[in-house]
Design a protein around this motif. Structure first.
Motif, PDB file in Angstrom:
ATOM      1  N   UNK A  92      -2.619  -1.704  -5.414  1.00 34.68           N
ATOM      2  CA  UNK A  92      -2.923  -1.844  -7.143  1.00 34.68           C
ATOM      3  C   UNK A  92      -2.224  -3.224  -7.286  1.00 34.68           C
ATOM      4  N   UNK A  93      -3.118  -3.967  -7.983  1.00 35.55           N
ATOM      5  CA  UNK A  93      -2.691  -5.201  -8.409  1.00 35.55           C
ATOM      6  C   UNK A  93      -2.152  -4.859  -9.910  1.00 35.55           C
ATOM      7  N   UNK A 137       0.434  -6.159   1.381  1.00 36.82           N
ATOM      8  CA  UNK A 137       1.171  -4.837   1.630  1.00 36.82           C
ATOM      9  C   UNK A 137       0.425  -3.706   0.789  1.00 36.82           C
ATOM     10  N   UNK A 138       0.094  -2.466   1.333  1.00 38.40           N
ATOM     11  CA  UNK A 138      -0.512  -1.590   0.511  1.00 38.40           C
ATOM     12  C   UNK A 138       0.602  -1.016  -0.317  1.00 38.40           C
ATOM     13  N   UNK A 139      -0.042  -0.498  -1.459  1.00 41.36           N
ATOM     14  CA  UNK A 139       0.804   0.088  -2.486  1.00 41.36           C
ATOM     15  C   UNK A 139       1.129   1.371  -2.019  1.00 41.36           C
ATOM     16  N   UNK A 192      -2.058  -7.902 -18.278  1.00 41.42           N
ATOM     17  CA  UNK A 192      -2.682  -7.027 -19.291  1.00 41.42           C
ATOM     18  C   UNK A 192      -3.262  -5.894 -18.318  1.00 41.42           C
ATOM     19  N   UNK A 193      -3.826  -6.201 -17.164  1.00 44.86           N
ATOM     20  CA  UNK A 193      -4.390  -5.186 -16.554  1.00 44.86           C
ATOM     21  C   UNK A 193      -3.931  -4.667 -15.265  1.00 44.86           C
ATOM     22  N   UNK A 194      -4.233  -3.429 -14.991  1.00 44.41           N
ATOM     23  CA  UNK A 194      -3.668  -2.892 -13.510  1.00 44.41           C
ATOM     24  C   UNK A 194      -5.029  -2.578 -12.930  1.00 44.41           C
TER      25      UNK A 194
END
Lengths: 367, 363
Positions: free
Chosen positions: B12-13, B58-60, B17-19
């Motif tokens: 997840x970035x 790196x994965x969330x 404003x956005x996810x």
């Protein structure tokens, strides 16, 4: 709604002919396509038709009237450039209205004209949206609406599909065709993709190095390419070209190549000696899939290139270049495996090895 | 070489404003020595997935394994992953030889060993003649061959290719596809090939993972993706043109089962009535049929030709059948023209049905 005529038109840049003695007739209300590789002069022809450039030699006629020295507005010509170049910060309405605003027309006049053309192109319900909110087809319609709103009678589209994803292109061609039918104007499409020309052009001019190599319908160009360049370029997969020789014996004529030899009864006007042989990949087939044909030869698999629903089989048959064979299915084989290929003599093309012009087709020799 | 395993990986970035969920619960096994494709439109998450494998992200959530070892937090260097990108990355002013030798120099290998390896790789890639030239003078085709040589010479655990052939001219592309395939078969390298172009994937990879919106939709052989797409997206994305997708009601009448629409589209599917019953006989379905399996000439359905696109010796017909549109890919001998009314049928064993809500395959 003119019939457009170019008479011996040339355009030089730095003394070099970019467009070299081109004559064309573009029928009224048609979808005409100018096809050519990059730097073939096709965009310059478009600019000359549009009135954005003035030719150094020759005349341009609209319905018989000399327009050579007129500008785009007087010619009633509109150009939509690559990607349709919409203003991203303006709504569809304002994009369409932009040329009218430049003409400083009164507001209600602008509104009326934009609404008319938007209704016509069935985008009147999308006018408050920005380009990023529109589908590819809608963007295309907005760009064409912008061209039409100026009362243009001729619409020139410069590589409209070139930067689009190939998945979107699948539907955009049909969409363009539909729009042209609906608006019933003269639409001239400039493209470097032979598939655009094949699927859209009622008449097609193929250009290279400033010259028109051939002018005709899709069928003309595909079935009877004037020379090797047209043969190679105008197809789905490039035509195979390799060396051959014509030998006359008694009342027969033989065509000998490294991979096959075949004879025809009808000697035609073929001169003896070296020639180039052309064979379209889609006119050849794999023997283990489709059975033997009149002429069969063996080779080795170099690569089976799976293009979605079809496969292009690249084969080393001992020729200078690899041979390409089209298979209408997914067909995967390992590198180096042996393979047999077949085709019928009627699908052969015989080109001159000197000027590369078409000498005969297999079908003509069979008689 | 290693086996690569992604175990429920999510990335997840978080912007201002956005996810953005770039990778959404992806589980993927790439066997040791396999050639696997990661295919999807731009923004589907394929590039983030490969960056996670390479250790650049790196994965969330979730874990990454090389063989049995968890490498989720390992540095890229430690993973020994070689990457080749769309645009070749080379030092322009040192020779091709030095460019290729660089990774070995860094590993402090003896000079004689370096010479031997560079020679070998150069022969393999067909660049022996240009070893003494400088990249600045070379065309993009040669440069990409050098990039591949540079990646190969390190003997990496995993080889990641991010659209390396898109910028090449068609001839060089065929040449390099062939070389890559040969290298992979010969050396049994674990290779992951990332692209938006179905041709690259289907040609090179033994198995292809089709991605969209951060998820892997299907991971299968090219034949299986074509014959049995797991959902409507894969059906549409694979093939040229993609599969026709036609939403219909399922209607029972006089003991027969039909696909039907309000506008009068009606197609007898009694031959799969039993299978549909087993699925609880859904009220609506999406009929999936590839354009090459739409037969033109006779059949129960009327269709009006609105456009005929020539593709060599075949035509793609754009058809309006009652209140639905579809395409048929037929031999050129079917001389249909816009405005013609035709009759059409479907190749029965090629009919697929999908759930209209999820898009997933039913039959």
């Amino acid at each position: 709604m003119p019939e457009i005529k170019l008479e011996n038109v040339s355009k030089l840049i730095d003394q070099k002919p970019i467009v070299d003695n081109v004559s064309l007739e573009i029928p009224d209300k048609s979808l005409f396509c100018i096809l050519g590789p990059p730097r073939s002069g096709k965009s310059m022809v478009m600019r000359l038709i549009a009135g954005l450039e003035i030719p150094d030699k020759g005349r341009i006629l609209f319905d018989g009237e000399d327009v050579t020295s007129l500008g785009p507005v007087e010619r009633k010509v509109a150009v939509a450039f690559q990607d349709f170049a919409l203003y991203p910060h303006l709504t569809a309405f304002d994009n369409i209205a932009s040329p009218l605003k430049l003409m400083k027309l009164p507001k209600d006049e602008i509104r009326r004209r934009v609404m008319d053309v938007a209704r016509y192109l069935k985008i009147d319900h999308r006018l408050t949206h920005y380009p990023s909110e529109l589908s590819g087809g809608e963007k295309q319609r907005v760009a064409i609406a912008r061209a039409l709103v100026k009362d243009a009678e001729v619409i020139l589209l410069d590589e409209p599909l070139v930067r689009l994803d190939y998945k979107i292109r699948e539907d955009m061609r049909a969409e363009l065709y539909k729009i042209q039918r609906e608006v019933g104007k003269n639409v001239i499409l400039i493209t470097s993709d032979p598939l655009d020309a094949m699927s859209l052009g009622e008449r097609i001019a193929i250009m290279n190095e400033g010259k028109v190599l051939q002018l005709g319908t899709m069928e003309d160009l595909y079935e009877t390419p004037a020379n090797i360049l047209v043969g190679r370029y105008f197809g789905v997969v490039e035509m195979n070209i390799f060396d051959g020789e014509v030998v006359k014996t008694n009342d027969m004529i033989s065509i000998k190549t490294k991979i096959f030899e075949t004879s025809f009864k009808n000697t035609g006007n073929l001169p003896e000696g070296k020639v180039k042989i052309g064979l379209r990949p889609e006119h050849m087939s794999i023997v283990e899939l489709s059975g033997k044909k009149e002429i069969n030869f063996k080779g080795k698999i170099v690569l089976t290139e799976v293009v979605g629903s079809d496969t292009i089989v690249h084969i080393d048959a001992g020729l200078k270049e690899l041979l390409r064979v089209s298979v209408p299915a997914i067909y995967r084989r390992q590198i180096g495996e042996g393979i047999e290929v077949g085709f019928n003599a009627e699908s052969l093309y015989i080109f001159s090895s000197e000027d590369e012009k078409l000498l005969a087709r297999g079908g003509d020799l069979i008689g | 070489m290693v086996r690569v395993f992604l175990d429920h990986v999510t990335k997840i970035f978080k912007g201002e404003k956005k996810r953005v969920v770039a990778v959404d619960d992806v589980t993927l096994e790439i066997p040791d020595g396999a050639f696997v494709g990661l295919l999807g439109p731009s923004g589907c998450g394929k590039t983030t997935t490969l960056r996670i494998i390479a250790g650049l992200e790196t994965p969330t959530k979730g874990k990454v394994y090389f063989d049995e070892e968890e490498v989720t937090d390992w540095e890229p260097r430690k993973r020994n992953v070689a990457m080749v990108f769309q645009f070749p990355v080379l030092y322009p002013t040192i020779t091709v030889y030095e460019n290729i030798a660089l990774p070995l120099r860094a590993a402090k290998e003896p000079e004689s060993e370096i010479r031997k390896k560079v020679k070998e790789i150069a022969e393999l890639m067909g660049i022996t003649e240009i070893l003494n030239e400088k990249p600045i003078k070379l065309d993009v085709n040669s440069k990409q061959k050098i990039s591949l040589a540079k990646a190969l010479i390190r003997d990496p655990s995993v080889f990641i290719l991010d659209e390396p052939l898109t910028v090449l001219d068609p001839k060089a592309r065929i040449e390099l596809r062939t070389k890559l395939k040969k290298i992979q078969l010969g050396m049994k390298k674990t290779m992951i090939y990332v692209t938006h172009d179905q041709t690259e994937s289907l040609t090179l990879a033994e198995k292809v993972a089709v991605m969209n919106a951060g998820k892997i939709l299907q991971y299968d052989t090219p034949e299986a993706l074509y014959d049995n797409p797991a959902n409507t997206f894969v059906g549409w994305f694979i093939g040229n043109p993609g599969m026709n997708l036609i939403e219909c009601d399922v209607v029972e009448e006089n003991g027969k089962l039909y696909l039907s629409t309000e506008g009068g589209f009606r197609y007898d599917i009694s031959f799969i009535a039993d299978e549909l019953k087993k699925l609880g006989q859904p009220k609506t379905v999406v009929l999936g049929i590839r354009p090459e399996f739409v037969e033109v000439g006779s059949g129960p359905l009327k269709a009006k030709c609105v456009h005929a696109e020539y593709v060599g010796n075949r035509i793609i017909l754009h058809l309006e059948s009652y209140d639905r549109t579809l395409k048929a890919k037929t031999p050129i001998t079917v001389r249909a023209r816009p405005g013609d009314t035709l009759r059409i049928d479907f190749v029965k064993e090629r009919i697929k049905l999908f759930d209209p809500k999820t898009g997933n395959a039913l039959l």
